[in-house]
Design a protein around this motif. Structure first.
Motif, PDB file in Angstrom:
ATOM      1  N   LEU A 103       0.568  -7.014  -7.144  1.00 16.67           N
ATOM      2  CA  LEU A 103      -0.301  -6.511  -8.405  1.00 16.67           C
ATOM      3  C   LEU A 103      -0.475  -5.061  -8.000  1.00 16.67           C
ATOM      4  O   LEU A 103      -0.797  -4.471  -9.168  1.00 16.67           O
ATOM      5  CB  LEU A 103      -1.667  -7.268  -8.293  1.00 16.67           C
ATOM      6  CG  LEU A 103      -1.500  -8.790  -8.635  1.00 16.67           C
ATOM      7  CD1 LEU A 103      -2.855  -9.460  -8.379  1.00 16.67           C
ATOM      8  CD2 LEU A 103      -1.333  -8.854 -10.065  1.00 16.67           C
ATOM      9  N   ALA A 104      -0.765  -4.567  -6.929  1.00 22.51           N
ATOM     10  CA  ALA A 104      -0.833  -3.071  -6.793  1.00 22.51           C
ATOM     11  C   ALA A 104       0.277  -2.434  -7.213  1.00 22.51           C
ATOM     12  O   ALA A 104       0.260  -1.134  -7.922  1.00 22.51           O
ATOM     13  CB  ALA A 104      -1.413  -2.670  -5.104  1.00 22.51           C
ATOM     14  N   THR A 105       1.494  -2.770  -6.809  1.00 20.95           N
ATOM     15  CA  THR A 105       2.844  -2.103  -7.465  1.00 20.95           C
ATOM     16  C   THR A 105       2.811  -2.159  -8.855  1.00 20.95           C
ATOM     17  O   THR A 105       3.134  -1.208  -9.552  1.00 20.95           O
ATOM     18  CB  THR A 105       3.820  -3.003  -6.776  1.00 20.95           C
ATOM     19  OG1 THR A 105       3.652  -2.761  -5.455  1.00 20.95           O
ATOM     20  CG2 THR A 105       5.170  -2.193  -7.063  1.00 20.95           C
ATOM     21  N   ALA A 145      -1.570   8.755   0.604  1.00 17.75           N
ATOM     22  CA  ALA A 145      -0.324   8.265   0.199  1.00 17.75           C
ATOM     23  C   ALA A 145       0.168   9.316  -1.081  1.00 17.75           C
ATOM     24  O   ALA A 145       1.327   9.576  -1.068  1.00 17.75           O
ATOM     25  CB  ALA A 145      -0.427   6.882  -0.406  1.00 17.75           C
ATOM     26  N   GLN A 146      -0.853   9.943  -1.696  1.00 20.96           N
ATOM     27  CA  GLN A 146      -0.340  10.961  -2.754  1.00 20.96           C
ATOM     28  C   GLN A 146       0.262  12.195  -2.218  1.00 20.96           C
ATOM     29  O   GLN A 146       1.106  12.914  -2.772  1.00 20.96           O
ATOM     30  CB  GLN A 146      -1.584  11.276  -3.763  1.00 20.96           C
ATOM     31  CG  GLN A 146      -2.743  11.966  -3.278  1.00 20.96           C
ATOM     32  CD  GLN A 146      -3.678  10.876  -2.516  1.00 20.96           C
ATOM     33  OE1 GLN A 146      -3.351   9.765  -2.088  1.00 20.96           O
ATOM     34  NE2 GLN A 146      -5.057  11.428  -2.644  1.00 20.96           N
ATOM     35  N   SER A 187       2.498   1.424   0.696  1.00 16.34           N
ATOM     36  CA  SER A 187       3.882   1.126   0.115  1.00 16.34           C
ATOM     37  C   SER A 187       4.074   1.114  -1.130  1.00 16.34           C
ATOM     38  O   SER A 187       4.944   1.697  -1.847  1.00 16.34           O
ATOM     39  CB  SER A 187       4.394  -0.006   1.006  1.00 16.34           C
ATOM     40  OG  SER A 187       4.553   0.140   2.601  1.00 16.34           O
ATOM     41  N   ALA A 188       2.921   0.296  -1.604  1.00 15.19           N
ATOM     42  CA  ALA A 188       3.148  -0.058  -3.221  1.00 15.19           C
ATOM     43  C   ALA A 188       2.861   1.289  -4.010  1.00 15.19           C
ATOM     44  O   ALA A 188       3.770   1.668  -4.858  1.00 15.19           O
ATOM     45  CB  ALA A 188       2.125  -0.888  -3.486  1.00 15.19           C
ATOM     46  N   PHE A 189       1.922   2.033  -3.557  1.00 12.83           N
ATOM     47  CA  PHE A 189       1.729   3.297  -4.350  1.00 12.83           C
ATOM     48  C   PHE A 189       2.806   4.243  -4.154  1.00 12.83           C
ATOM     49  O   PHE A 189       3.110   4.881  -5.026  1.00 12.83           O
ATOM     50  CB  PHE A 189       0.443   3.854  -3.618  1.00 12.83           C
ATOM     51  CG  PHE A 189      -0.086   5.308  -4.239  1.00 12.83           C
ATOM     52  CD1 PHE A 189      -0.492   5.241  -5.655  1.00 12.83           C
ATOM     53  CD2 PHE A 189       0.309   6.502  -3.878  1.00 12.83           C
ATOM     54  CE1 PHE A 189      -1.089   6.454  -6.237  1.00 12.83           C
ATOM     55  CE2 PHE A 189       0.141   7.975  -4.570  1.00 12.83           C
ATOM     56  CZ  PHE A 189      -0.461   7.482  -5.936  1.00 12.83           C
ATOM     57  N   ILE A 190       3.121   4.591  -3.046  1.00 13.61           N
ATOM     58  CA  ILE A 190       4.435   5.490  -2.662  1.00 13.61           C
ATOM     59  C   ILE A 190       5.722   4.960  -3.411  1.00 13.61           C
ATOM     60  O   ILE A 190       6.473   5.805  -4.014  1.00 13.61           O
ATOM     61  CB  ILE A 190       4.577   5.642  -1.332  1.00 13.61           C
ATOM     62  CG1 ILE A 190       3.622   6.392  -0.632  1.00 13.61           C
ATOM     63  CG2 ILE A 190       5.943   6.519  -1.171  1.00 13.61           C
ATOM     64  CD1 ILE A 190       3.710   6.567   1.131  1.00 13.61           C
ATOM     65  N   VAL A 228       8.109  -4.999  -0.584  1.00  7.77           N
ATOM     66  CA  VAL A 228       6.745  -4.273  -0.576  1.00  7.77           C
ATOM     67  C   VAL A 228       6.077  -5.315   0.190  1.00  7.77           C
ATOM     68  O   VAL A 228       6.015  -6.523  -0.063  1.00  7.77           O
ATOM     69  CB  VAL A 228       6.171  -3.732  -1.632  1.00  7.77           C
ATOM     70  CG1 VAL A 228       6.013  -4.947  -2.663  1.00  7.77           C
ATOM     71  CG2 VAL A 228       5.147  -2.547  -1.568  1.00  7.77           C
ATOM     72  N   GLY A 229       4.807  -4.849   1.143  1.00  3.31           N
ATOM     73  CA  GLY A 229       3.955  -5.599   1.578  1.00  3.31           C
ATOM     74  C   GLY A 229       4.414  -6.568   2.572  1.00  3.31           C
ATOM     75  O   GLY A 229       5.426  -6.212   3.292  1.00  3.31           O
ATOM     76  N   ASP A 230       4.002  -7.721   2.747  1.00  2.00           N
ATOM     77  CA  ASP A 230       4.364  -8.740   3.752  1.00  2.00           C
ATOM     78  C   ASP A 230       5.811  -8.867   3.708  1.00  2.00           C
ATOM     79  O   ASP A 230       6.363  -9.692   4.751  1.00  2.00           O
ATOM     80  CB  ASP A 230       3.528  -9.883   3.637  1.00  2.00           C
ATOM     81  CG  ASP A 230       2.074  -9.845   3.683  1.00  2.00           C
ATOM     82  OD1 ASP A 230       1.545  -8.563   4.233  1.00  2.00           O
ATOM     83  OD2 ASP A 230       1.156 -10.552   3.879  1.00  2.00           O
TER      84      ASP A 230
END
Length: 878
Positions: free
Chosen positions: A432-434, A836-837, A749-752, A710-712
């Motif tokens: 969901l963040a991605t 991250a930004q 990771s999701a944000f980058i 991404v993620g787990d």
């Protein structure tokens, strides 16, 4: 009884080799099953006697004499021939007869049997000498060695029981070359180690390789790397006598002087820790080489071979592949011997895949030639990066430059005016963040969730400042903060008396890092992210079970048969990721750590009414109790007090979420301080599940540049939940408990990933963007994983001098080297201060898509910057 014996003999005569071994094992197991305790005692206590007496018999040449006699011999005659006394000879012969090594014909008269024939062979004699003379002293020292090293794995080839036994600093293979007698026995043993077993060329289609190379006379056909005396090279040459291409035997000069001369086999001195001089051979073969070395050394051997491969070259590794369950005793006994003398290991299938991938290679196929004793032949070929280069090039090896591979999608989205699209598999926290990040970038997003409804199981989750920063960038931080609790401190306590070992004031760091550390319900966090994704225009579909992923033409197939396509596919489907399996081409199941996670949820009113427990909740704080092999973490979640217990106890069989036995739990914690016992006494129920571990894969993206994890799904770091998809979609991580970085790393990771994809001006740029994402995130996540494993060991250190020293350091000021990573002034800003930004800004150069290429040495540099080094199996700081 005679009838049973006869039946067993008949079965053995009609069985193949695997069937015969299965019969042997069945009879052996039957023998164990009918043993009494007295029988077991006799067998176990005196098992070394047999090898000892056989070793004495070799000095007397007894087995060879009995075989040469071809008939019965008396004790007196054998004593006279060997110059032993009659009394001693009689005792030795009676013992050897009693254990089946020779046959007793009548009083004081003996003759050879089938076992005698085997023991008389030079190779078998060499093996017994090697085990008794070389490994005997090593095994004698092994128990004390492991005890002195606190039962850690042996991983240093210069610090094993062998060095202690023989007072040398040399690794085993260098030391044995300084001992001519030991070395000769070892080489003799090697000649018969696989006697009677099928060979690799019985199962591998070498004829096809020989036929394909016939037209290229300058090219070498077969390189037997570390091939010893040359038996495999000679056997292969006999299979292809008319082939004009070379068959080479490579080994150290001292070994080659004993090698068998054969007109069709050339000998070449070679150290496999150096560059492979023979380039582009058709087959490079290693038999029982890789199992002799720990991963670090094995990777050097493999990379030296990988650098020599042509496009159609292969590496064949003949070695054991240990099954997860039911390993044969042939394999397990050799595994212990390898550990004791070589700091090495017989590897499982999972360990082989992990090792081979680290070397920039891939396993294309595994051939099996002895099922029962796990003998296999692994077929390896090089892996390639997105631009057609062998993967080991990125990992620091020099390869010839290769032309770039075109990405299969060539439409320029800017010119066509078509919006780029993404499919995200998994509607957990990171998925969901991605989705939110990609919608901010203007990319069309569809999220596919296999469950029938939004479901995020688990009570609490910690949100450190670096995760809070990402949530702020995604515009959900204020909503999350409104449903969260802000602890004011983290307190580490001794399990025995509850005394404070360290208290970290969290309020003082809010200003330093811009955000507080929060704790919240997972379900609340998931709902907020879900609603934000919908508000931003993402589509979320439930009951979508993904079964296949097509990386060439980015698309996925659902269990219903429906096919969906997009420009990019992102796998965010948790620790048991189907997407990861499709990327790797195999399943990578988590494995048990032997520990259980147990969760208790108490109503806050229970604690407010309990005078003993009030100080744990006023003011709000995170409480952590440290003890040998277990620890407890507690904190408040609104009107719920969340208690997480991690302790030994998983049986390695049951992986479901279950009800915990509260009576047993209370018994287990009787020695703990009163407040812990009171918390457990208040519990009406508790859930438990196994604490699992897996490995960190690399890369996280497909070679085609159309897919990313991404993620787990990418960083499978100790998922702590059930592996049954009917019970849970996304597992919790040990970092969530010990360094609060499990979900945080996923959010980063999701944000980058989202930000990098926002820079794409066409689909042609996706491969390079995804490669960059994979490299930078692998580096940081790898270090976080090491921090988490280190922290777990610190929290669960055994009582003793090291624990006393740890406690003293914890009670000290927050200086570099503090065992609690949050209190270390070098580690804390590296974890919590990560923006991250800013990382995206450092990586991105907007001129003609010139993207900064990551040097993987930065991984080591980052570790050094926060003070992490590795010594043995123990991490040191500062």
């Amino acid at each position: 009884m005679n009838e049973l014996s006869a039946r067993a003999r008949d079965e053995a005569k009609s069985a193949d080799e695997n069937g015969r071994k299965q019969l042997l094992d069945s009879l052996r197991n039957l023998s164990y099953e009918i043993e009494t305790p007295q029988d077991t005692m006799q067998r176990v206590m005196f098992m070394h006697i047999e090898t000892t007496v056989i070793r004495i018999a070799y000095d007397l040449r007894l087995f060879k004499i009995l075989v040469e006699k071809q008939g019965p011999s008396t004790v007196t005659a054998l004593a006279e021939e060997t110059k032993a006394t009659i009394g001693l000879m009689g005792r030795i012969l009676r013992y050897l007869s009693s254990v089946g090594c020779i046959k007793e014909v009548e009083k004081d008269t003996f003759e050879a049997n089938n076992i005698t024939q085997a023991l008389a062979m030079d190779g078998v004699q060499g093996g017994v000498h090697h085990l008794f003379d070389t490994f005997g002293p090593v095994l004698q020292i092994l128990p004390d060695f492991l005890k002195e090293n606190r039962y850690h794995e042996i991983t240093d080839v210069t610090k094993t029981p062998l060095q202690k036994a023989f007072r040398t600093k040399l690794p085993a293979f260098l030391w044995i070359q300084t001992m001519p007698s030991n070395f000769a026995h070892f080489n003799n043993w090697m000649t018969v180690q696989h006697m009677g077993m099928p060979a690799w060329f019985d199962i591998y289609p070498y004829q096809d390789k020989a036929q394909a190379i016939k037209g290229d006379m300058e090219r070498t056909f077969f390189v037997d790397v570390g091939g010893g005396l040359g038996h495999q090279s000679i056997a292969l040459r006999s299979k292809v006598p008319d082939l004009k291409n070379k068959v080479l035997l490579q080994d150290q000069p001292m070994v080659l002087q004993f090698a068998i001369e054969h007109p069709g086999v050339e000998k070449m001195p070679y150290d496999f820790f150096t560059e492979q001089p023979v380039k582009s051979a058709k087959i490079y073969y290693l038999r029982n080489i890789i199992h002799d070395y720990p991963d670090e050394r094995a990777i050097v051997i493999l990379k030296n071979l990988a650098a020599a491969l042509a496009e159609d070259s292969v590496i064949l590794i003949a070695d054991m592949v240990i099954p997860d369950v039911g390993a044969h005793w042939h394999a397990t006994q050799l595994d212990i011997a390898l550990m004791a003398g070589l700091a090495s290991v017989e590897r499982t299938r999972e360990a082989w895949y992990e090792l081979i991938e680290k070397a920039g290679l891939k396993i294309n196929q595994i051939y099996t030639y002895t099922v029962k004793t796990h003998r296999h032949c692994l077929l390896l070929q090089p892996r390639f990066d997105y631009e057609g280069r062998r993967l080991a090039y990125i990992m620091g090896y020099k390869w010839p430059s290769s032309p770039e591979l075109n990405h299969p999608l060539t439409d320029n989205d800017e010119k066509s005016g078509r919006q780029m699209s993404a499919l995200i598999v998994g509607a957990g926290l990171c998925g969901l963040a991605t989705a939110i990040g990609l919608r901010k970038a203007g990319i069309r997003v569809t999220v596919l969730e296999r469950s029938s409804e939004l479901r995020e199981v688990g009570a609490g989750i910690q949100i450190p400042p670096n995760a809070a920063n990402v949530l702020h960038q995604l515009e959900v931080f204020e909503s999350v903060k409104a449903v969260s609790v802000r602890p004011s401190a983290v307190t580490l306590r001794s399990y025995s008396d509850g005394s404070t070992l360290h208290s970290l004031n969290l309020d003082r760091y809010t200003q330093a890092y811009g955000y507080p550390l929060l704790v919240t319900h997972r379900a609340d966090l998931c709902k907020i992210l879900y609603q934000k994704a919908l508000d931003d225009g993402a589509e979320v579909r439930f009951s979508c079970d993904v079964t296949e992923v097509n990386f060439q033409k980015p698309s996925i197939t659902l269990a219903t048969g429906e096919s969906l396509a997009a420009d990019i596919i992102i796998g965010a489907d948790g620790a048991r990721s189907v997407c990861r399996e499709r990327l790797l081409g195999r399943s990578v199941p988590p494995k048990s750590t032997g520990k259980l996670v147990k969760r208790i949820c108490l109503d806050m009113s229970q604690l407010r009414q309990d005078r003993l427990l009030q100080e744990l909740i006023e003011p709000n704080g995170i409480q952590i109790w440290l003890s040998p092999l277990s620890h407890i973490v507690c904190y408040r979640l609104q009107e719920v007090f969340n208690v997480v217990i991690i302790q030994l106890g998983h049986n390695g069989i049951t992986f479901d979420v279950q009800e915990a036995d509260l009576d047993k739990l209370r018994m287990d914690f009787q020695a703990w301080e009163p407040r812990v016992r009171e918390i457990i006494d208040l519990a009406q129920s508790a859930l438990q599940w196994p604490l699992l571990d897996s490995f960190l894969i690399n890369p996280w993206t497909s070679a085609e540049g159309s897919f990313a994890l991404v993620g787990d799904a990418a960083c499978t770091v100790l998922p702590a939940k059930s592996v049954d998809p009917r019970i849970l979609d996304e597992g919790e991580l040990i970092p969530q408990y010990v360094s609060a970085q499990g979900a945080a790393a996923g959010f980063e990771s999701a944000f980058i990933l989202s930000e990098l994809l926002s820079k794409a001006d066409s689909r042609d740029s996706l491969p390079r963007l995804l490669r960059l994402y994979s490299e930078v995130r692998w580096q940081r996540t790898s270090i976080i994983r090491e921090l988490s494993h280190y922290t777990l060991r610190i929290l669960e250190m055994a009582d003793g001098p090291e624990q006393v020293e740890r406690d003293a350091q914890l009670r000290g000021s927050e200086l570099r080297g503090n065992p609690f990573v949050w209190a270390d002034p070098a580690i804390r800003p590296w974890l919590w201060g990560f923006k991250a930004q800013d990382e995206v800004g450092k990586l991105w150069h907007p001129i003609s898509l010139q993207i900064h290429h990551i040097n993987l040495d930065q991984y080591s540099a980052d570790k050094a910057s926060i003070g992490i080094t590795k010594g043995g199996d123990k991490y040191q700081w500062g």
